[in-house]
Each structure stands twice: as C-alpha cells, then as structure tokens.
Design an enzyme around this catalytic site. Structure first.
Site, PDB file in Angstrom:
ATOM      1  N   LYS A  39       0.890  -1.161  -0.110  1.00 21.35           N
ATOM      2  CA  LYS A  39      -0.094  -0.085  -0.061  1.00 21.35           C
ATOM      3  C   LYS A  39       0.810   1.326  -0.015  1.00 21.35           C
ATOM      4  O   LYS A  39       2.065   1.063   0.135  1.00 21.35           O
ATOM      5  CB  LYS A  39      -0.764  -0.060   1.225  1.00 21.35           C
ATOM      6  N   ARG A 135     -11.142   0.587  14.504  1.00 18.83           N
ATOM      7  CA  ARG A 135     -10.863   1.467  13.241  1.00 18.83           C
ATOM      8  C   ARG A 135     -11.979   0.733  12.536  1.00 18.83           C
ATOM      9  O   ARG A 135     -13.143   1.384  12.334  1.00 18.83           O
ATOM     10  CB  ARG A 135      -9.610   1.631  12.710  1.00 18.83           C
ATOM     11  N   TYR A 264      16.620  29.719   8.310  1.00 20.77           N
ATOM     12  CA  TYR A 264      15.323  30.492   8.760  1.00 20.77           C
ATOM     13  C   TYR A 264      15.013  30.810  10.214  1.00 20.77           C
ATOM     14  O   TYR A 264      15.238  29.248  11.002  1.00 20.77           O
ATOM     15  CB  TYR A 264      14.000  29.778   8.148  1.00 20.77           C
ATOM     16  N   MET A 312      12.738  24.428   1.985  1.00 20.97           N
ATOM     17  CA  MET A 312      12.176  23.659   0.937  1.00 20.97           C
ATOM     18  C   MET A 312      12.937  22.604   0.337  1.00 20.97           C
ATOM     19  O   MET A 312      12.727  21.612   0.060  1.00 20.97           O
ATOM     20  CB  MET A 312      11.316  24.388   0.115  1.00 20.97           C
TER      21      MET A 312
END
Length: 367
Positions: A39, A135, A264, A312
């Site tokens: 998956k 679930r 940053y 990024m």
C-alpha cells in the site's frame, strides 16, 4: 547535470526482508503464507518496482486502492491481491470479480452490497473483526447478522477471518496482544468449531515477536522495507536490510563565527567557529521539515548532525569536525549506514512516514 539527490532502492534487500518475514511465520506454522503489503506506493518505494522484485517469491500482495490492484494485474501479477479496505461502492464489485481480487469486508453495508450483487459475481473475502483497534471491523454483537448475510449471499466465496493488532509493537510483552487474541477467540469460536476458516492476524511486529500469531496468512508491512516496528529494537538487530537510501551532496560550505546563526529563524547559533555544509535536500524532497537541529546525517561516510531548520530545498549540517568534507561530498540522509528509524526518532516520527513522504521530484535508482 541534474540536482544531486537520489533515492536508491535495493531490490535484493526487499526480497531478503520478505523471505525473513516468511521464515519467522514458519516458526509457528510451516504452511503460513505472507501478503507483501504494498500500500501507499509500496511505502514510497514504487508499487510496480516492489511487485516486480517480489513477483516470483511473494504469496500475494495487499494494498488499498482498486486502481492499483488493477495495475498489478495488468503488469502480469497472478498471485492473490487483497484490498485492505475492501470495496467502497457496488460498482467496484464487477471490477473486483473481473480482476480476481480478494476484498476485506469490515461493515454490514459491504455485506449488503455483496448480497445484492448480480451473478456471476463471487468474491473471496477477508472478514475483518474489531477486537479493540476500533478503526475497521465488525463487532461481536453484529456477528449473528453477519452470518445470516454470508449464508444468504451467493456473491461471497471463500472466507478468511482477520483482525489487526493495536499494540503488537509495545514494550509490555505478550499482554500487548493477549487481550485482542482473547476477544478474537471468543468472537470466532462458533466459526472455527463448525468449519475451518483460515485466519490472518500478524502484522510486522507480531511476526517478529509473537510467532504464535502466524496462522494461515501474515501481513508484513514496514519490515519489508527495512524499518523496525519497535521503538526499542533497531532493524539490523532483527536481521532486516535497508531498502531505500536517500543520498545527496554538499552544495556549498559557509564558515561562520561565534554568535552567527544559520537558516530561517536563526534557530542555530554557533558556539564556536563552525563549518556549515549546505545539502541539496529539503522538505519538498520528503525530508521531514520538523526534524530538529541535531538530527544525524552522514557526510563522506562520517556521522555528523543537521543545523537549524530544514528549508524547502536545502538543509544545513555541521562540517566542523570533517575537514575532508566540502562541496560535492556525498551525503546520506537515511538508509545504508544511517538507519531510517534513527533519523525518524530524532524527528519525532516513524520510518513509515519518511519512506511514504519521498517526493515525486526525487529520482529513483534501482540497485
């Protein structure tokens, strides 16, 4: 020249890990078979790539998406294919039948769709029981209605019983699974006495620690890709090999003085003169943005740590004690030489997320 970042996928390691899962299952049941769980694009490793690597050894493949199951069939996969969330609407049933798929059934609504399906649809199903994960799955009080639906539905073929462990990766020993096994036994007592129904219980953690849960089919997932399901045990100690290695290079080197900051927000402040390596990898490549400074990284085969915030397209690392490292030095973000589990732990996540988050823009090289 392309940007110097690549994900190397070692297919021999994938095969090794699958066969290891099957050997573990055989400790309890020599006839146990193993679904290769592919998956989420084979946990980020590539659906068709993983299927091709396992095509001559896997007993079956398990995934979520109907379209992906069709892709496997059209790529030549002939083993059983299991849809782990089953079908979502009645129109899916004809596709499942045409491509000879096995579907998990986890709710009464799915059973009703099967009962109303026109001939000649007849699907093998995995009947999922909710033993405490809460679930998907049918509850004990629903089983009388379930048995009536199964008896009334010519669209239901062979039935396998399954559940999913919530705590098999826990550190509490066998009690982590015992409570669910007790519930499963109580829920299925009538079934197994009246007729021998196959059973599928074990995920990666249960396969490795609790061989008694390996019944007819096991469902290895993260262990196939070289990740440990346990917080207290690394993959290498379990005999698992890393399949994905994310590699890059140093783009630039900055020499900064005491008190200068990096990245940053300036979250890293130099306490000594520091050589800063800038790596061609960032969160747009799938590296976790939330990984803090101090996350391990390999540069030129030597361990160091990241500095400041992940950007990024770039991240920074400390080269102060690696005088031989510089522009173009090779970098391993995770994989061979640096376990993905260790990087994930430093970033407050799990290796599953690292693998699945690999960005499409990162070239993949098979090795």
């Amino acid at each position: 020249m392309p940007r110097p970042i690549e994900a190397h996928i070692k297919l021999a390691a994938l095969r090794h890990n699958y066969l290891l899962a099957r050997r573990h299952a055989a400790r309890h049941n020599s006839a146990a078979k193993a679904w290769a769980v592919v998956k989420a694009n084979a946990y980020g490793h590539g659906l068709l790539r993983a299927a091709a690597a396992l095509g001559d050894v896997a007993d079956g493949f398990a995934l979520l998406d109907l379209d992906e199951a069709v892709r496997l069939r059209e790529a030549g996969i002939r083993q059983p294919i299991l849809l782990l969330e089953g079908f979502f609407e009645a129109a899916d049933l004809s596709v499942c039948a045409a491509y000879q798929l096995t579907a998990v059934v986890h709710c009464l609504e799915q059973l009703q769709m099967l009962r109303l399906a026109p001939p000649p649809i007849c699907l093998p199903i995995y009947l999922k029981l909710n033993t405490g994960m809460n679930r998907l799955g049918l509850r004990a009080e629903q089983l009388p209605a379930v048995r009536r639906e199964l008896a009334a539905s010519p669209a239901v073929g062979a039935v396998t019983l399954m559940t999913h462990f919530a705590e098999a990766d826990g550190d509490g020993g066998e009690r982590c699974i015992a409570w669910q096994l007790e519930r499963f036994t109580a829920m299925t007592a009538g079934w197994t006495d009246a007729e021998r129904l196959p059973v599928s219980l074990a995920n990666s953690a249960a396969i490795l620690r609790y061989p008694q849960t390996a019944h007819d089919w096991v469902r290895p997932g993260i262990m196939l890709y070289g990740g440990s399901p346990f917080a207290d045990q690394d993959a290498a100690s379990l005999g698992l090999l890393p399949v994905m290695t994310l590699r890059s290079r140093i783009l630039a080197v900055q020499e900064i003085g005491v008190g200068e900051r990096v990245g940053y927000g300036g979250t890293f402040v130099a306490q000594r003169p520091t050589r800063v390596g800038v790596v061609a990898c960032g969160y747009a490549d799938g590296y976790p943005r939330h990984a803090p400074g101090g996350t391990p990284i390999l540069v030129a085969g030597r361990r160091t740590q990241t500095l400041g915030r992940v950007s990024m397209d770039m991240l920074a690392c400390d080269l102060s004690d690696l005088p031989e490292a510089g522009v173009n030095s090779p970098v391993v973000l995770w994989g061979e030489g640096l376990p993905a589990d260790e990087v994930a732990t430093a970033a407050g996540t799990i290796s599953y997320e690292l693998f699945c988050a690999l960005a499409r823009r990162v070239p993949v090289v098979e090795g």
